[in-house]
Design a protein around this motif. Structure first.
Motif, PDB file in Angstrom:
ATOM      1  N   PRO A  80       0.849  -1.179   0.213  1.00 30.25           N
ATOM      2  CA  PRO A  80       0.078   0.036   0.045  1.00 30.25           C
ATOM      3  C   PRO A  80       0.859   1.172   0.127  1.00 30.25           C
ATOM      4  N   GLU A  81       2.043   1.215   0.639  1.00 24.31           N
ATOM      5  CA  GLU A  81       2.922   2.352   0.540  1.00 24.31           C
ATOM      6  C   GLU A  81       3.267   2.768  -0.679  1.00 24.31           C
ATOM      7  N   LEU A  82       3.766   1.470  -1.548  1.00 28.92           N
ATOM      8  CA  LEU A  82       3.834   1.853  -3.153  1.00 28.92           C
ATOM      9  C   LEU A  82       2.712   2.396  -3.848  1.00 28.92           C
ATOM     10  N   LEU A  83       1.546   1.677  -3.666  1.00 25.41           N
ATOM     11  CA  LEU A  83       0.571   2.080  -4.227  1.00 25.41           C
ATOM     12  C   LEU A  83      -0.208   3.518  -4.045  1.00 25.41           C
ATOM     13  N   GLY A  84       0.092   3.998  -2.930  1.00 23.17           N
ATOM     14  CA  GLY A  84      -0.382   5.355  -2.274  1.00 23.17           C
ATOM     15  C   GLY A  84       0.565   6.120  -2.859  1.00 23.17           C
ATOM     16  N   ALA A  85       1.755   6.014  -3.243  1.00 25.47           N
ATOM     17  CA  ALA A  85       2.849   6.835  -4.150  1.00 25.47           C
ATOM     18  C   ALA A  85       2.733   7.108  -5.450  1.00 25.47           C
ATOM     19  N   GLY A  86       1.560   6.221  -6.096  1.00 24.71           N
ATOM     20  CA  GLY A  86       1.476   6.198  -7.386  1.00 24.71           C
ATOM     21  C   GLY A  86       2.281   5.096  -8.401  1.00 24.71           C
ATOM     22  N   HIS A  87       2.771   4.093  -7.772  1.00 27.66           N
ATOM     23  CA  HIS A  87       3.363   3.062  -8.223  1.00 27.66           C
ATOM     24  C   HIS A  87       2.190   1.766  -8.448  1.00 27.66           C
ATOM     25  N   ARG A  88       2.762   1.061  -9.625  1.00 26.52           N
ATOM     26  CA  ARG A  88       2.050   0.023  -9.648  1.00 26.52           C
ATOM     27  C   ARG A  88       2.707  -1.210  -9.281  1.00 26.52           C
ATOM     28  N   VAL A  89       2.102  -2.366  -8.635  1.00 29.85           N
ATOM     29  CA  VAL A  89       2.485  -3.334  -8.208  1.00 29.85           C
ATOM     30  C   VAL A  89       2.211  -4.580  -8.623  1.00 29.85           C
ATOM     31  N   LEU A  90       3.293  -5.647  -8.896  1.00 24.75           N
ATOM     32  CA  LEU A  90       3.066  -7.081  -9.325  1.00 24.75           C
ATOM     33  C   LEU A  90       3.799  -7.767  -8.126  1.00 24.75           C
ATOM     34  N   ALA A  91       3.149  -8.307  -7.558  1.00 25.86           N
ATOM     35  CA  ALA A  91       3.365  -9.020  -6.056  1.00 25.86           C
ATOM     36  C   ALA A  91       3.406 -10.682  -6.601  1.00 25.86           C
ATOM     37  N   LEU A  92       4.588 -11.206  -6.108  1.00 27.07           N
ATOM     38  CA  LEU A  92       4.627 -12.883  -5.914  1.00 27.07           C
ATOM     39  C   LEU A  92       3.769 -13.369  -5.018  1.00 27.07           C
ATOM     40  N   ALA A  93       3.019 -14.269  -5.249  1.00 29.45           N
ATOM     41  CA  ALA A  93       2.054 -14.947  -4.129  1.00 29.45           C
ATOM     42  C   ALA A  93       2.421 -16.520  -4.414  1.00 29.45           C
ATOM     43  N   ARG A  94       2.426 -17.247  -3.511  1.00 28.83           N
ATOM     44  CA  ARG A  94       2.824 -18.635  -3.687  1.00 28.83           C
ATOM     45  C   ARG A  94       1.490 -19.420  -3.071  1.00 28.83           C
ATOM     46  N   SER A  95       0.425 -19.043  -2.530  1.00 30.55           N
ATOM     47  CA  SER A  95      -0.704 -19.674  -2.238  1.00 30.55           C
ATOM     48  C   SER A  95      -1.806 -18.812  -2.666  1.00 30.55           C
ATOM     49  N   ASP A  96      -3.007 -19.684  -2.861  1.00 30.18           N
ATOM     50  CA  ASP A  96      -4.393 -18.662  -3.132  1.00 30.18           C
ATOM     51  C   ASP A  96      -4.569 -17.710  -2.189  1.00 30.18           C
ATOM     52  N   LYS A  97      -4.212 -17.960  -0.887  1.00 26.72           N
ATOM     53  CA  LYS A  97      -4.761 -17.110   0.105  1.00 26.72           C
ATOM     54  C   LYS A  97      -3.788 -15.676   0.137  1.00 26.72           C
ATOM     55  N   SER A  98      -2.709 -16.007  -0.369  1.00 24.93           N
ATOM     56  CA  SER A  98      -1.627 -14.954  -0.548  1.00 24.93           C
ATOM     57  C   SER A  98      -2.486 -13.870  -1.785  1.00 24.93           C
ATOM     58  N   ALA A  99      -2.478 -14.587  -2.757  1.00 25.56           N
ATOM     59  CA  ALA A  99      -2.915 -13.998  -4.048  1.00 25.56           C
ATOM     60  C   ALA A  99      -4.190 -13.112  -3.774  1.00 25.56           C
ATOM     61  N   GLU A 100      -5.212 -13.908  -2.927  1.00 24.48           N
ATOM     62  CA  GLU A 100      -6.364 -13.010  -2.780  1.00 24.48           C
ATOM     63  C   GLU A 100      -6.153 -11.774  -1.953  1.00 24.48           C
ATOM     64  N   THR A 101      -5.348 -12.023  -0.829  1.00 25.03           N
ATOM     65  CA  THR A 101      -4.777 -10.849  -0.124  1.00 25.03           C
ATOM     66  C   THR A 101      -4.375  -9.886  -0.979  1.00 25.03           C
ATOM     67  N   LEU A 102      -3.394 -10.114  -1.834  1.00 23.13           N
ATOM     68  CA  LEU A 102      -2.592  -9.077  -2.635  1.00 23.13           C
ATOM     69  C   LEU A 102      -3.768  -8.516  -3.706  1.00 23.13           C
ATOM     70  N   ARG A 103      -4.613  -9.168  -4.366  1.00 24.72           N
ATOM     71  CA  ARG A 103      -5.280  -8.397  -4.967  1.00 24.72           C
ATOM     72  C   ARG A 103      -6.495  -7.572  -4.476  1.00 24.72           C
ATOM     73  N   ALA A 104      -6.769  -8.019  -2.924  1.00 26.61           N
ATOM     74  CA  ALA A 104      -7.560  -7.094  -2.180  1.00 26.61           C
ATOM     75  C   ALA A 104      -6.882  -5.747  -2.209  1.00 26.61           C
ATOM     76  N   ALA A 105      -5.622  -5.920  -2.056  1.00 28.29           N
ATOM     77  CA  ALA A 105      -4.860  -4.480  -1.721  1.00 28.29           C
ATOM     78  C   ALA A 105      -4.447  -3.847  -2.819  1.00 28.29           C
ATOM     79  N   GLY A 106      -4.929  -4.087  -4.079  1.00 27.67           N
ATOM     80  CA  GLY A 106      -4.828  -3.524  -5.410  1.00 27.67           C
ATOM     81  C   GLY A 106      -3.573  -3.957  -6.313  1.00 27.67           C
ATOM     82  N   ALA A 107      -2.847  -5.105  -6.159  1.00 23.14           N
ATOM     83  CA  ALA A 107      -1.964  -5.468  -6.741  1.00 23.14           C
ATOM     84  C   ALA A 107      -2.135  -6.421  -7.523  1.00 23.14           C
ATOM     85  N   GLU A 108      -1.227  -6.657  -8.791  1.00 24.55           N
ATOM     86  CA  GLU A 108      -1.396  -7.642  -9.745  1.00 24.55           C
ATOM     87  C   GLU A 108      -0.677  -8.675  -8.879  1.00 24.55           C
ATOM     88  N   VAL A 109      -1.008  -9.902  -9.435  1.00 22.25           N
ATOM     89  CA  VAL A 109      -0.297 -10.964  -8.835  1.00 22.25           C
ATOM     90  C   VAL A 109       0.175 -11.811  -9.912  1.00 22.25           C
TER      91      VAL A 109
END
Length: 295
Positions: free
Chosen positions: A18-47
């Motif tokens: 969220p610090e990156l997104l709040g500064a106007g950056h876009r985020v592609l985040a690594l997820a190794r589980s469905d739970k992590s992927a869901e959390t990251l998408r909810a935060a506004g990141a690509e997975v």
């Protein structure tokens, strides 16, 4: 920038995204589980689904972005540090190769505990002693500057604190609760640096945006809190006595945390603050413990 973040769903990473997104950056985040992927998408990141065990896949993901923040570490292998370090070195090398010659930023992660053998207060100019530990990863990341990568390393304090912390502090609280006493070793003057997770997240963003190539940075807002003061705050929070134990009883009392509880790791972040304009704003460790949420 479009930023590839590993460890983005972890305790610190979930503040970095969220610090990156709040500064106007876009985020592609690594997820190794469905739970992590869901959390990251909810935060506004690509997975990007994957794991540290496939460094070439991570390199391909990094190659399509404008920079990388590498927070993930295989803590499942905590008791097999050699394997965990080898995995991390493989990831750093692969991502470094993907970014070579591009002058794109690559912010890696290390720890100030690696500097604990230094007499006095450790600074950013100090380097970890050789050995099979994350100091090898520290050196490998900084060496990428010679290959045209704007690499930097954030050396985190052993205590990055805040709500949701699952690190040393809650483990120490658990020991104090179980044993009915909040202990410190010897006179308790050994010092632990600390940083709030939100201040650490801001440091990662600033490193991504402007840290010069080959720069070591210190994520330490508190330069060094005497361990006796930490134990006293835990004693107040749990309403248990606070006492000293001899050094030769530290391992029996604290288990695998015995060495860490005895270490003096005072760490300066003065150079980091001046270089990046980093100004920690969140509560310090003792103030955070006094808020009560740890208990």
């Amino acid at each position: 920038m479009r930023v590839f973040v590993t460890g983005g769903s972890g305790f610190i990473g979930s503040a970095v995204v969220p610090e990156l997104l709040g500064a106007g950056h876009r985020v592609l985040a690594l997820a190794r589980s469905d739970k992590s992927a869901e959390t990251l998408r909810a935060a506004g990141a690509e997975v990007h689904r994957g794991s540290l065990d496939d460094p070439e896949d991570l390199a391909r993901a990094a190659a399509g972005t404008d920079g990388v923040i590498h927070l993930a570490f295989n803590h499942d292998d905590f008791l097999n540090m050699t394997r965990a370090v080898e995995t991390d070195l493989g990831v750093i090398e692969a991502i470094g190769a993907a970014l070579a010659g591009s002058d794109r930023p690559f912010v890696a992660t290390s720890g100030t505990l690696l500097l604990a053998a230094i007499d006095g207060v450790a600074t950013e100019d100090d380097t970890p002693a050789p050995g099979i530990h994350r100091g090898d990863c520290d050196r490998a990341a900084l060496a990428l500057a010679a290959r045209g990568v704007r690499s930097s390393v954030v050396r985190l304090a052993p205590t990055v604190h805040g709500r949701g912390d699952q690190g040393f502090v809650p483990r120490l609280i658990g020991i104090a609760r179980e044993k009915g006493v909040a202990a410190y070793v010897g006179d308790g003057t050994n010092r632990w640096p600390a940083a709030h997770r939100l201040d650490a997240a801001r440091l990662y963003r600033r490193a991504l945006e402007s840290a010069p190539a080959g720069t070591a940075l210190h994520g330490a807002a508190d330069e060094g809190v005497p361990f006796k003061d930490i134990a006293a705050a835990m004693g107040r929070g749990l309403d248990v006595p606070v006492k000293s134990i001899p050094a030769d009883e530290a391992q029996a009392h604290f288990g695998w945390l015995g060495m860490a509880a005895s270490i003096d790791n005072a760490t300066s972040s003065e150079r980091t603050r001046k270089l990046l304009g980093w100004k920690p704003e969140q509560p310090g460790l003792i103030a955070d413990l006094e808020e009560g949420h740890y208990f």
